[in-house]
Write an enzyme that holds these catalytic residues in place. Structure first.
Site, PDB file in Angstrom:
ATOM      1  N   GLU A   1      -4.463  -7.199   8.785  1.00  0.00           N
ATOM      2  CA  GLU A   1      -3.633  -5.822   8.239  1.00  0.00           C
ATOM      3  C   GLU A   1      -2.169  -5.974   7.989  1.00  0.00           C
ATOM      4  O   GLU A   1      -1.698  -5.532   6.935  1.00  0.00           O
ATOM      5  CB  GLU A   1      -3.667  -4.777   9.486  1.00  0.00           C
TER       6      GLU A   1
ATOM      7  N   HIS B   1      -8.590   5.580   6.554  1.00  0.00           N
ATOM      8  CA  HIS B   1      -7.059   5.696   5.759  1.00  0.00           C
ATOM      9  C   HIS B   1      -7.318   5.730   4.040  1.00  0.00           C
ATOM     10  O   HIS B   1      -6.526   6.008   3.434  1.00  0.00           O
ATOM     11  CB  HIS B   1      -6.349   4.364   6.177  1.00  0.00           C
TER      12      HIS B   1
ATOM     13  N   ASP C   1      -9.744   7.151  10.906  1.00  0.00           N
ATOM     14  CA  ASP C   1      -8.644   6.241  10.327  1.00  0.00           C
ATOM     15  C   ASP C   1      -8.465   5.233  11.490  1.00  0.00           C
ATOM     16  O   ASP C   1      -8.044   5.502  12.573  1.00  0.00           O
ATOM     17  CB  ASP C   1      -7.362   7.085  10.111  1.00  0.00           C
TER      18      ASP C   1
ATOM     19  N   SER D   1       0.856   7.612   4.434  1.00  0.00           N
ATOM     20  CA  SER D   1       0.807   6.674   5.166  1.00  0.00           C
ATOM     21  C   SER D   1       2.264   6.616   5.714  1.00  0.00           C
ATOM     22  O   SER D   1       2.793   7.623   6.266  1.00  0.00           O
ATOM     23  CB  SER D   1       0.313   5.075   4.781  1.00  0.00           C
TER      24      SER D   1
END
Length: 768
Positions: free
Chosen positions: A232, A734, A702, A627
């Site tokens: 990530e 997400h 998410d 986000s």
């Protein structure tokens, strides 16, 4: 005269994502000074007229991204170009081949042909991996080429198929251990490695025989997979690496014992067991990572011996021909990192270089890149104040700076290691951060570099191993993403076909620089039917955080913003401090405080734009983002009610103690060491200040920004007696990909802004 070339394709793929991403998901991408605010000469209008069915088409085409070529690969000898492509309204991708000799393309492979019409199935682990890669594709979602380019590895629905490129015949291999994750060819193509149920396997392709190389010692241990933060936050998707001759494999052993477990239930199905994932929160236990080396045929593992307590993050692993296994490790604070050469026989390490930064160190996964012979390698650094490319000797000592400090270096593209001319590198760079151009620079420091692209936009290049074929990828203001196939002499052989739909909008973009020392780049989007006698409510479309820009000279980025403007608004985006491509100090302004300086920059710039353009009604301003942009929108609405009259916070981080370690601690440290940084950066700190309407949107599934963030903010607002709206996206992650949900979500967003900001009005009637 010997000629050898090595390409780094990750940078090219990053460009593809950069130029195609827009709308909700803002992805990282790569001005003379003026006093006050000046109109930019870059006033642009393109394409056709408005379309009433835009939002439906926007949703069904995945924000007009479907239908573009992706995963582009050139065969080593340059005799073919392979790429994946879906239809304009389909997530199902097929494999295509472009023939440079004829300039034609053909469909090479489909998932339906291989699977015989059987529907593809994915495990939760594979779905999560694709989420980390921001990959929503189905069908042939990925593939890889053998070292000589004659065979294709196509993983489908937990099965592995090897396809002969010339005959198109597919052969299924026997998979042991379960669903294969991250299958890849060995350098010579004689073997394929993959991970199944947390262990590493190797298949002998000819014998169709799988060997299990590792055995998990507990349920908390996996072998051959990158941990969550590597995928990530470090941009590292792999957890194993073949040696150049294919005889050994370096692999990551991860133990998540002690790492917190996060659960994702399905609120719509309370009888369904929740998914669970190890998730490291700031200041708490991280995954424990080791690197081992094992023979590709099996045997004992040799463990690499670095100080894992001092440097717990395994950031980068590279194993190239004629060069040692090389690793980059970081300390927990990401303020020190060490590049090591590894003796793969003993596990001993030798330090090559060390980088330090009193704020944080950014990672560049294209580096190090060893030159043929292993006597030198390329390296990138920000130690002098901006990104630069360096040439270093095998012992790590500096040979020369390849790019000047003020060059505007943006990314590495390709190495041409021509022994006769001294070699060259292809990079992207521009002193204007809204653009990225291709340069060819001499590696020996003699002579000047050559800029290969001129049209404003974002550009990148991919070159075959033998240097005979090039693909120039561009996204400009006047054209969407374009992949042009060329010979080394520049002769254009064709363009990779695309089936993406046109938005049908006339982009009305004006790029403006605001202020001086510093100046801020912004883009103003007006309605197609703009009436200068009217005063328009303003919407700030914002990201505002690290590693992402909202202001680039790529038209596809602004499609949604144009549609919003057409509803009777002026839409503005601004890149303030904390965003990339403006030097080390500009980006690191946010150290210890995510919000104060970036928010001040957006507010100051927006007010300056309002003074410059009287059609912008700063008495009616909305803000929205996703986000980090959702976090920013919530903060802006709460902390500046004098400017922002309504905010939409999509998938917002609210409490940074609930986000992951590697991202959060990079910017604001560990919470036990700097609690004030977490307090000032926390949306909940300001919940009692909300005065204006706020709409929160979040997906319940998410696994990047967990749903708990939105719940915590809603709870804090409720307890403070602050009215707000909450739109729950049941079962969505997400990435929101379901067309019906995308369409209805944006309709709700625009209803919200219409309710709270109103419509354009004659200027004299807008004063409060």
């Amino acid at each position: 005269m010997a000629r050898r070339r090595f390409a780094v394709r990750s940078a090219f793929r990053a460009l593809v994502c950069t130029v195609l991403c827009g709308g909700l998901l803002v992805s990282s991408s790569f001005a003379d000074d003026r006093s006050a605010v000046d109109r930019s000469p870059d006033l642009v209008a393109t394409a056709s007229g408005p379309s009433d069915d835009f939002l439906q088409r926007y949703a069904e085409t995945f924000r007009f991204r479907l239908g573009y070529p992706s995963s582009v690969e050139i065969t080593p000898d340059g005799d073919a170009v392979l790429f994946l492509r879906s239809g304009g309204r389909s997530f199902v991708r097929d494999l295509y081949l472009f023939d440079p000799a004829t300039g034609t393309e053909s469909k090479l492979l489909t998932a339906e042909e291989i699977l015989g019409g059987v529907e593809e199935e994915l495990t939760d682990e594979e779905k999560a991996r694709r989420e980390r890669m921001r990959l929503a594709a189905r069908g042939i979602a990925g593939y890889s080429l053998s070292g000589d380019g004659t065979e294709i590895l196509a993983p489908l629905s937990g099965r592995l198929f090897v396809v002969d490129r010339s005959s198109k015949k597919a052969r299924e291999l026997t998979v042991e251990g379960g669903f294969p994750i991250d299958p890849r060819f060995s350098p010579g193509g004689e073997a394929i490695a993959y991970v199944a149920d947390g262990d590493l396997y190797v298949i002998d392709v000819e014998a169709d025989d799988a060997t299990r190389l590792t055995t998990r010692t507990s349920e908390t241990v996996t072998n051959g997979l990158p941990e969550f933060v590597a995928q990530e936050e470090m941009d590292r998707d792999h957890g194993y690496w073949f040696s150049p001759d294919g005889s050994k494999i370096a692999y990551q052993r991860t133990d998540v014992d002690g790492v917190e477990t996060f659960y994702i239930p399905d609120p719509a199905d309370p009888g369904k067991a929740p998914q669970s994932w190890p998730y490291p929160r700031p200041g708490k236990t991280n995954a424990s990572v080791r690197l081992g080396v094992i023979a590709a045929t099996g045997g004992e593992t040799v463990w690499v011996d670095w100080d894992r307590k001092e440097y717990p993050y395994l950031a980068t692993v590279r194993w190239q021909k004629d060069a040692p296994l090389t690793i980059l490790v970081q300390d927990r604070h990401q303020q020190e990192q060490v590049l090591y050469a590894v003796d793969d026989a003993t596990g001993a390490v030798t330090e090559l270089l060390r980088e330090t930064d009193d704020a944080w160190l950014n990672l560049d996964q294209s580096m190090p890149l060893w030159l043929p012979g292993g006597e030198r390698f390329l390296w990138t650094t920000e130690r002098r104040g901006a990104w630069q490319l360096e040439l270093r000797a095998a012992d790590g000592s500096l040979v020369r700076e390849v790019t000047p400090l003020d060059f505007g270096y943006a990314g590495f593209q390709h190495l041409d290691a021509d022994e006769g001319t001294g070699g060259a590198v292809y990079v992207t760079a521009a002193q204007d951060p809204t653009q990225s151009h291709i340069w060819r620079l001499p590696l020996d420091g003699r002579g000047k570099g050559v800029q290969l692209t001129e049209e404003p936009g974002m550009h990148g290049i991919q070159i075959s191993d033998n240097g005979s074929l090039q693909i120039v990828k561009s996204a400009t203001l006047d054209a969407a993403s374009r992949a042009e196939v060329r010979r080394a002499d520049g002769t254009v052989l064709g363009v990779l076909g695309e089936q993406a739909e046109d938005s049908g909008l006339d982009l009305q973009l004006e790029f403006v620089e605001v202020g001086e020392d510093p100046s801020f780049h912004s883009v103003v989007v007006r309605p197609e039917g703009f009436d200068p006698s009217l005063s328009y409510p303003v919407i700030l479309q914002v990201y505002g955080g690290p590693h992402a820009q909202t202001v680039t000279k790529t038209g596809t980025r602004y499609t949604l913003n144009q549609w919003i403007a057409n509803q009777g608004y002026i839409v503005v985006s601004i890149d303030g401090r904390g965003t990339p491509r403006r030097g080390r100090a500009w980006e690191r302004t946010i150290r210890g405080n995510f919000i104060d300086q970036p928010l001040a920059d957006q507010v100051t710039t927006l007010k300056a734009l309002g003074e410059r353009f009287p059609e912008m009604d700063l008495e009616r301003v909305g803000v929205f983002g996703w986000s980090f942009g959702g976090y920013f929108s919530a903060m802006a609405t709460m902390r500046h009610p004098e400017l922002f009259d309504a905010g939409v916070a999509g998938a917002p981080v609210t409490d940074w103690q609930d986000y992951d370690t590697h991202y959060t601690e990079r910017y604001i440290g560990l919470p036990q060491e700097d609690p004030e940084a977490y307090e000032v950066s926390n949306v909940l700190t300001y919940a009692d200040q909300l005065e204006k309407p706020l709409l929160i949107i979040h997906g319940t599934a998410d696994d990047n920004v967990y749903f708990v963030h939105a719940l915590k903010m809603s709870d804090a607002l409720l307890r403070a007696g602050k009215d707000h709206e909450f739109l729950t996206l049941s079962g969505h992650t997400h990435m929101v990909t379901e067309p019906a949900i995308v369409e209805r979500m944006y309709r709700r967003i625009m209803d919200f802004f219409h309710e709270n900001l109103g419509d354009p009005a004659p200027r004299q009637a807008t004063a409060r």
